[in-house]
Design a protein around this motif. Structure first.
Motif, PDB file in Angstrom:
ATOM      1  N   MET A   1       0.871  -1.101  -0.003  1.00  0.00           N
ATOM      2  CA  MET A   1       0.065   0.064  -0.043  1.00  0.00           C
ATOM      3  C   MET A   1       0.956   1.185  -0.016  1.00  0.00           C
ATOM      4  N   LYS A   2       0.490   2.221  -0.753  1.00  0.00           N
ATOM      5  CA  LYS A   2       1.358   3.363  -0.897  1.00  0.00           C
ATOM      6  C   LYS A   2       0.607   4.582  -0.251  1.00  0.00           C
ATOM      7  N   THR A   3       1.142   5.179   0.447  1.00  0.00           N
ATOM      8  CA  THR A   3       0.301   6.815   1.058  1.00  0.00           C
ATOM      9  C   THR A   3       0.897   7.959   0.259  1.00  0.00           C
ATOM     10  N   ASP A   4       0.277   8.619  -0.141  1.00  0.00           N
ATOM     11  CA  ASP A   4       0.491   9.989  -0.726  1.00  0.00           C
ATOM     12  C   ASP A   4       0.541  11.093   0.451  1.00  0.00           C
ATOM     13  N   PRO A   5       1.426  11.553   0.873  1.00  0.00           N
ATOM     14  CA  PRO A   5       1.645  12.306   2.090  1.00  0.00           C
ATOM     15  C   PRO A   5       0.724  13.796   1.458  1.00  0.00           C
ATOM     16  N   THR A   6       1.043  13.973   0.371  1.00  0.00           N
ATOM     17  CA  THR A   6       0.374  15.319  -0.118  1.00  0.00           C
ATOM     18  C   THR A   6      -1.172  15.108   0.093  1.00  0.00           C
ATOM     19  N   ARG A   7      -1.675  14.034  -0.567  1.00  0.00           N
ATOM     20  CA  ARG A   7      -3.043  14.006  -0.621  1.00  0.00           C
ATOM     21  C   ARG A   7      -3.675  13.787   0.904  1.00  0.00           C
ATOM     22  N   LEU A   8      -2.857  13.109   1.791  1.00  0.00           N
ATOM     23  CA  LEU A   8      -3.305  12.924   3.240  1.00  0.00           C
ATOM     24  C   LEU A   8      -3.491  14.263   3.938  1.00  0.00           C
ATOM     25  N   TYR A   9      -2.581  15.052   3.679  1.00  0.00           N
ATOM     26  CA  TYR A   9      -2.358  16.308   4.037  1.00  0.00           C
ATOM     27  C   TYR A   9      -3.586  17.280   3.792  1.00  0.00           C
ATOM     28  N   GLU A  10      -3.981  17.344   2.475  1.00  0.00           N
ATOM     29  CA  GLU A  10      -4.894  17.758   1.551  1.00  0.00           C
ATOM     30  C   GLU A  10      -6.270  17.567   2.347  1.00  0.00           C
ATOM     31  N   PHE A  11      -6.343  16.118   2.522  1.00  0.00           N
ATOM     32  CA  PHE A  11      -7.635  15.689   3.313  1.00  0.00           C
ATOM     33  C   PHE A  11      -7.854  16.214   4.617  1.00  0.00           C
ATOM     34  N   GLY A  12      -6.664  16.272   5.462  1.00  0.00           N
ATOM     35  CA  GLY A  12      -6.579  16.865   6.441  1.00  0.00           C
ATOM     36  C   GLY A  12      -6.941  18.319   6.632  1.00  0.00           C
ATOM     37  N   VAL A  13      -6.563  19.240   5.850  1.00  0.00           N
ATOM     38  CA  VAL A  13      -7.148  20.622   5.714  1.00  0.00           C
ATOM     39  C   VAL A  13      -8.662  20.492   5.271  1.00  0.00           C
ATOM     40  N   TYR A  14      -9.044  19.617   4.274  1.00  0.00           N
ATOM     41  CA  TYR A  14     -10.461  19.595   4.076  1.00  0.00           C
ATOM     42  C   TYR A  14     -11.335  19.421   5.384  1.00  0.00           C
ATOM     43  N   ILE A  15     -10.772  18.304   5.905  1.00  0.00           N
ATOM     44  CA  ILE A  15     -11.667  18.193   7.125  1.00  0.00           C
ATOM     45  C   ILE A  15     -11.518  19.082   8.232  1.00  0.00           C
ATOM     46  N   SER A  16     -10.377  19.987   8.225  1.00  0.00           N
ATOM     47  CA  SER A  16     -10.356  21.038   9.115  1.00  0.00           C
ATOM     48  C   SER A  16     -11.403  22.266   8.699  1.00  0.00           C
ATOM     49  N   GLN A  17     -11.575  22.167   7.488  1.00  0.00           N
ATOM     50  CA  GLN A  17     -12.662  23.216   6.821  1.00  0.00           C
ATOM     51  C   GLN A  17     -14.025  22.903   7.335  1.00  0.00           C
ATOM     52  N   LEU A  18     -14.299  21.442   7.198  1.00  0.00           N
ATOM     53  CA  LEU A  18     -15.554  20.967   7.496  1.00  0.00           C
ATOM     54  C   LEU A  18     -15.731  21.337   8.994  1.00  0.00           C
ATOM     55  N   ALA A  19     -14.791  21.324   9.739  1.00  0.00           N
ATOM     56  CA  ALA A  19     -14.848  21.506  11.244  1.00  0.00           C
ATOM     57  C   ALA A  19     -15.365  22.694  11.451  1.00  0.00           C
ATOM     58  N   THR A  20     -14.876  23.816  10.527  1.00  0.00           N
ATOM     59  CA  THR A  20     -15.330  25.341  11.018  1.00  0.00           C
ATOM     60  C   THR A  20     -17.027  25.350  10.608  1.00  0.00           C
ATOM     61  N   ASP A  21     -17.664  24.611   9.841  1.00  0.00           N
ATOM     62  CA  ASP A  21     -18.841  24.597   9.343  1.00  0.00           C
ATOM     63  C   ASP A  21     -19.777  24.437  10.310  1.00  0.00           C
ATOM     64  N   PHE A  22     -19.281  23.708  11.479  1.00  0.00           N
ATOM     65  CA  PHE A  22     -20.183  23.403  12.587  1.00  0.00           C
ATOM     66  C   PHE A  22     -20.638  24.970  13.188  1.00  0.00           C
ATOM     67  N   THR A  23     -19.715  25.919  13.480  1.00  0.00           N
ATOM     68  CA  THR A  23     -20.158  27.292  13.786  1.00  0.00           C
ATOM     69  C   THR A  23     -21.149  27.808  13.005  1.00  0.00           C
ATOM     70  N   THR A  24     -20.960  27.613  11.753  1.00  0.00           N
ATOM     71  CA  THR A  24     -22.122  27.824  10.594  1.00  0.00           C
ATOM     72  C   THR A  24     -23.730  27.415  11.138  1.00  0.00           C
ATOM     73  N   ILE A  25     -23.605  26.108  11.290  1.00  0.00           N
ATOM     74  CA  ILE A  25     -24.675  25.164  11.577  1.00  0.00           C
ATOM     75  C   ILE A  25     -25.331  25.908  13.017  1.00  0.00           C
TER      76      ILE A  25
END
Length: 100
Positions: A1-25
């Protein structure tokens, strides 16, 4: 199995952005869903229920945001570790190949 660190980091940033949506909710819940404007007369007793619902939703949103933020930090940290390990491994392989 290969892990792409850039993709993993980008997914983390995406999840971080989703976390801020709870304030909007939460803002939407307060402004629209548990708004007590007009709760007069026979509806006055429901004001307490709206306050309770608002506090339950606020706590749930807070916990969801904390968990999403924690997940994002974990993903970003893991991506950094994978990237560092890949870089170090490539250096070792390069040195081994050059006979140094």
């Amino acid at each position: 199995m290969k892990t792409d660190p850039t993709r993993l980091y980008e997914f983390g940033v995406y999840i971080s952005q989703l976390a801020t949506d709870f304030t909007t909710i939460q803002t939407y819940i307060v402004d629209e869903c548990t708004n007590k404007t007009g709760f007069t007369g026979a509806l006055t007793p429901l004001q307490g229920a709206m306050d309770l619902l608002n506090s339950v939703c606020a706590e749930a949103n807070k916990q969801f945001a904390e968990k999403m933020t924690s997940l994002a930090v974990g993903l970003e940290t893991s991506a950094s570790a994978y990237g560092r390990i890949d870089h170090e491994s490539a250096q070792h392989i390069s040195r081994a190949g050059s006979g140094s």
